[in-house]
Every structure is written in structure tokens, then in C-alpha cells.
Design a protein around this motif. Sequence first.
Motif, short mmCIF file in Angstrom:
data_model
loop_
_atom_site.label_atom_id
_atom_site.label_comp_id
_atom_site.label_asym_id
_atom_site.label_seq_id
_atom_site.Cartn_x
_atom_site.Cartn_y
_atom_site.Cartn_z
N LEU A 209 41.33 46.14 40.42
CA LEU A 209 42.39 45.16 40.68
C LEU A 209 41.96 44.22 41.81
O LEU A 209 42.12 43.00 41.70
CB LEU A 209 43.70 45.87 41.04
CG LEU A 209 44.43 46.57 39.90
CD1 LEU A 209 45.45 47.56 40.45
CD2 LEU A 209 45.10 45.55 39.00
N ASP A 210 41.42 44.80 42.87
CA ASP A 210 40.95 43.99 44.00
C ASP A 210 39.87 43.00 43.54
O ASP A 210 39.90 41.82 43.90
CB ASP A 210 40.39 44.88 45.12
CG ASP A 210 41.46 45.68 45.84
OD1 ASP A 210 42.65 45.28 45.80
OD2 ASP A 210 41.10 46.71 46.44
N ASN B 29 44.60 50.10 33.38
CA ASN B 29 43.42 49.47 32.81
C ASN B 29 43.81 48.29 31.91
O ASN B 29 43.16 47.25 31.91
CB ASN B 29 42.58 50.49 32.04
CG ASN B 29 41.22 49.95 31.69
OD1 ASN B 29 40.49 49.49 32.56
ND2 ASN B 29 40.88 50.00 30.42
N ALA B 30 44.89 48.45 31.15
CA ALA B 30 45.37 47.37 30.29
C ALA B 30 45.81 46.17 31.12
O ALA B 30 45.59 45.01 30.73
CB ALA B 30 46.50 47.86 29.40
N ILE B 31 46.43 46.41 32.25
CA ILE B 31 46.86 45.32 33.13
C ILE B 31 45.64 44.60 33.71
O ILE B 31 45.59 43.37 33.75
CB ILE B 31 47.76 45.85 34.26
CG1 ILE B 31 49.08 46.34 33.67
CG2 ILE B 31 48.00 44.79 35.33
CD1 ILE B 31 49.87 47.20 34.59
N ILE B 32 44.65 45.36 34.12
CA ILE B 32 43.42 44.78 34.68
C ILE B 32 42.75 43.85 33.68
O ILE B 32 42.19 42.82 34.05
CB ILE B 32 42.46 45.92 35.11
CG1 ILE B 32 43.03 46.63 36.33
CG2 ILE B 32 41.06 45.40 35.36
CD1 ILE B 32 42.38 47.97 36.64
N ASN B 33 42.83 44.17 32.39
CA ASN B 33 42.09 43.44 31.36
C ASN B 33 42.92 42.40 30.61
O ASN B 33 42.51 41.95 29.54
CB ASN B 33 41.46 44.43 30.39
CG ASN B 33 40.33 45.18 31.06
OD1 ASN B 33 39.38 44.58 31.52
ND2 ASN B 33 40.46 46.49 31.17
N TYR C 108 39.07 53.83 41.62
CA TYR C 108 38.29 52.88 40.84
C TYR C 108 39.19 51.81 40.24
O TYR C 108 38.85 50.62 40.24
CB TYR C 108 37.53 53.59 39.72
CG TYR C 108 36.40 54.47 40.19
CD1 TYR C 108 35.50 54.05 41.16
CD2 TYR C 108 36.23 55.74 39.65
CE1 TYR C 108 34.47 54.87 41.58
CE2 TYR C 108 35.20 56.56 40.06
CZ TYR C 108 34.32 56.12 41.02
OH TYR C 108 33.30 56.93 41.44
N LEU C 109 40.33 52.20 39.71
CA LEU C 109 41.25 51.23 39.12
C LEU C 109 41.79 50.26 40.17
O LEU C 109 41.85 49.05 39.92
CB LEU C 109 42.40 51.95 38.40
CG LEU C 109 41.99 52.73 37.15
CD1 LEU C 109 43.11 53.67 36.71
CD2 LEU C 109 41.61 51.78 36.03
#
Length: 139
Positions: free
Chosen positions: A60-61, A23-27, A55-56
Motif C-alpha cells: 500500500l505504501d 490484495n484486491a484493493i492494492i491492485n 507485506y501488504l
Amino acid sequence: MPKILCSISTRGRYHTTLPLVLNAIINQTRPVDKLVIFDDNDNPKDLRETQHYLYLFQMLDMKGIAWEFIFAERKGQHYNHQKANSMGYKWVWRLDDDTIAEPNVLETLYSHVSDEVGAVGGAILTPPNMRSVPSTGLI
């Protein structure tokens, strides 16, 4: 801008901190170009079949971040990170599977990148001594 690969080697953290790291990478305010997860568990599970990971991966997608899930050889994180270094990216952001990055970490690290720089690194703040440490560009 050079592309950045994010490399995570995971072992034993499927149901603890790994989802928080993803989640931290996504944001991140400066998104990575690709994320590679090396699953180094003794009994690996295909996380692409687990609901909350699905979901994660979909997030990313949606953010346009390429990702790859690799069943590793159980030789340890240093081996996996070395494999990441040979994946064709000039910059590799190595994250532990229990390190939850603030949203601006990669952007701040990247601000210190130049042709004269071979590596940059951040501070890992561990409770109970969590305080903000300004970036300096100095060793």
C-alpha cells in the motif's frame, strides 16, 4: 477528481479472506486514496506486527495509498461504515472482509459518478453462480 476512501470492517477473517481483499484493493486500476480497516474482533490483534500483513501494508505504501488500522468498538460493520462516512471523503467504497474485487471494479463504479449521482454499487458474485454482469448505471 474527488478522493475515494475504502472502508473495511473486519471480524473473524484475519487468516481467511481479509488478506485477499487487501490484495484486491492494492491492485485496483483506479486506486483508492485511503484505506481504513476497522478491526471489530472480540480479541483484536495488531496486524501491523504480522508478517504477511506487513507485506501488504508495505505494498500500500509503495503504491502511494494511505492506510489506517483502527481498533473498532465492536458495534458492527454498519457502525464502522458510518464512521467512515464522516472521515471527510465525498466517496466511500465499502467492502466486506470477504469480498474480493476484480481489478477494475472501482474504476467501473467510478465511471458512473456524476454530480447527479449519490451512490453506485457493484454486483457480488457468489459461487457457484459466478458470471460476468455488465455495468449499466441502472437500479
